[in-house]
Design an enzyme around this catalytic site. Sequence first.
Site, short mmCIF file in Angstrom:
data_model
loop_
_atom_site.label_atom_id
_atom_site.label_comp_id
_atom_site.label_asym_id
_atom_site.label_seq_id
_atom_site.Cartn_x
_atom_site.Cartn_y
_atom_site.Cartn_z
CB VAL A 1 5.37 -4.50 -3.13
CG1 VAL A 1 6.61 -4.45 -2.24
CG2 VAL A 1 5.14 -3.14 -3.78
CB SER B 1 -4.08 -7.50 4.48
OG SER B 1 -3.85 -6.24 3.91
CG HIS C 1 -1.85 -1.07 1.38
ND1 HIS C 1 -1.69 -2.09 2.29
CD2 HIS C 1 -3.00 -1.34 0.71
CE1 HIS C 1 -2.72 -2.93 2.19
NE2 HIS C 1 -3.51 -2.51 1.23
#
Length: 282
Positions: free
Chosen positions: A179, A189, A36
Amino acid sequence: MQTVNRVDPLRTAVAALRADGPLALVPTMGALHEGHLTLVREARNRAAHVAVSIFVNPRQFGANEDLGKYPRQLAADSALLEAEGVSLLWAPEAAVMYPAGYATNISVAGVSAGLCGAARPGHFDGVATVVCKLFNQVQPDLALFGEKDWQQLAVIRRMTRDLDLAAPQADAIVGVPTVREADGLAMSSRNAFLSPDDRANAASLPKAMRAAIAAAKRGSSLTEAETALNSALLGGGFSSVDYAEFRDAASLERLERLGDRPARLLVAARIGGTRLIDNMPV
Ligand code: PAF
């Protein structure tokens, strides 16, 4: 950084920021990680101001999915965003996003079908609906999304184009490359749900995907490469594979062979009760 959780103050804050230059939106569901923050940094490179939304959208979770246990850590997320120079945090409650009497749904045919759309019925309606609302609420000049959710990105691009949205326009939807952790696992997450053993085994996913892409490029049939990928995942600690398929990168149509148009390998597989997704260019 200003934090707002109602639509009226949001509009006032957005008007002030947009008067000062281009505004970028990074929509999230919180539990922020390096992936993020990469989106936020890219947004800062491209716009005068960055707004981030944090909203765990109930409409994109199925009845048996992990809405209840989805990590919520607004204070920690807020500190991270402040340190990244974000101007505005939009963090509405569900009752603000979907007030009593809410009745509208956005459904994007075609790109929503198959892949995660098959395994998670209604998921992309929930995503398209909330992202359309976020775009109308914030009216950003551009919006950034991770390529990790490749099908989601295709759905959002289609929805923005089909509805002639003005802010952002379809060509201002920016996909940012995934990423990865040092062992190649895509950041998510959901990685936090993995036991240490499952976390170690999960690295077999990107490894097996790279091997399948190499095999396809060497001339192996896509079906053979997909079958070998499936076996490698099941042999590498995954309990089931929802899909492992080569698709046209833009239309997401199933491919029989590699051609001139860009292709993408997309996978969803379960390990220790956690469903991981990944995709790579071919
Ligand atoms: O990718 C996500 O985090 C969510 O699907 C999004 C785009 C914020 C919509 O809820």
